[in-house]
Enzyme design. Sequence first.
Site: not given
Ligand SMILES: [Mg+2]
Length: 208
Positions: A6, A8, A14, A89-90, A132, A154
């Site tokens: 991941d 952030e 973030e 990652s989102d 994912k 997430n």
């Molecule tokens: Mg994260």
Amino acid sequence: MVYAIDLEGVLAPEIWPALGSHFVLPDLALTTRDLGDFDELMRRRVAATRSRGLTLAHLQGVAHAVEPFLGARDFLGRLRSLGQVVIISDTFHEFSEPLVQKLGGHSLFANRFELDAKGMLEGFKLRIRGQKERIVSGFHGAGFPVAALGDSLNDLSILKSCDWPVLYRPVELLRQEFPKAPVAHNLDEALVHLTAAWRESEKNGSKA
Ligand SMILES: [Mg+2]
């Protein structure tokens, strides 16, 4: 071994909250912790940037200045000596590519923005959100075991579908989902757990 990491909260701060405080736009600072519906969250973020007339270039001026956490680049370098490193990652490519370069230029799988003629955000293509698990099953289909590191809800699907989930300073709900998974409080501890995963996969005779 594929390491799905991941971005952030694990490797860097973030980005949206940084934008929110820079432009003094509270709607940009909202995260999935405030609003569970990611589409709705993104619509509000896009509307907030448009209300101020901000272009992608304005936003990138702040997003591209975000620095990795200390030690994050070395952490990924060590992992790379054990297997392949992918950052899933989102976040959005338009925000995070420079950050990923600062981290050593590993592969980034993220979302993309849609822009209007003026260069303002108009929409978004969620390439990663909800996908994912499919990325992990793709690696599995190609014969690669997967270890994943994530901090928030997430990351739930990737942590569930991988072979070795490691939690990074997890939110409480995530910890409850994985009572047996190792928890890392810093990147040194994460490296210890992910190295143990590598040893186990070597013992099983899997591809590195
Ligand atoms: Mg994260």
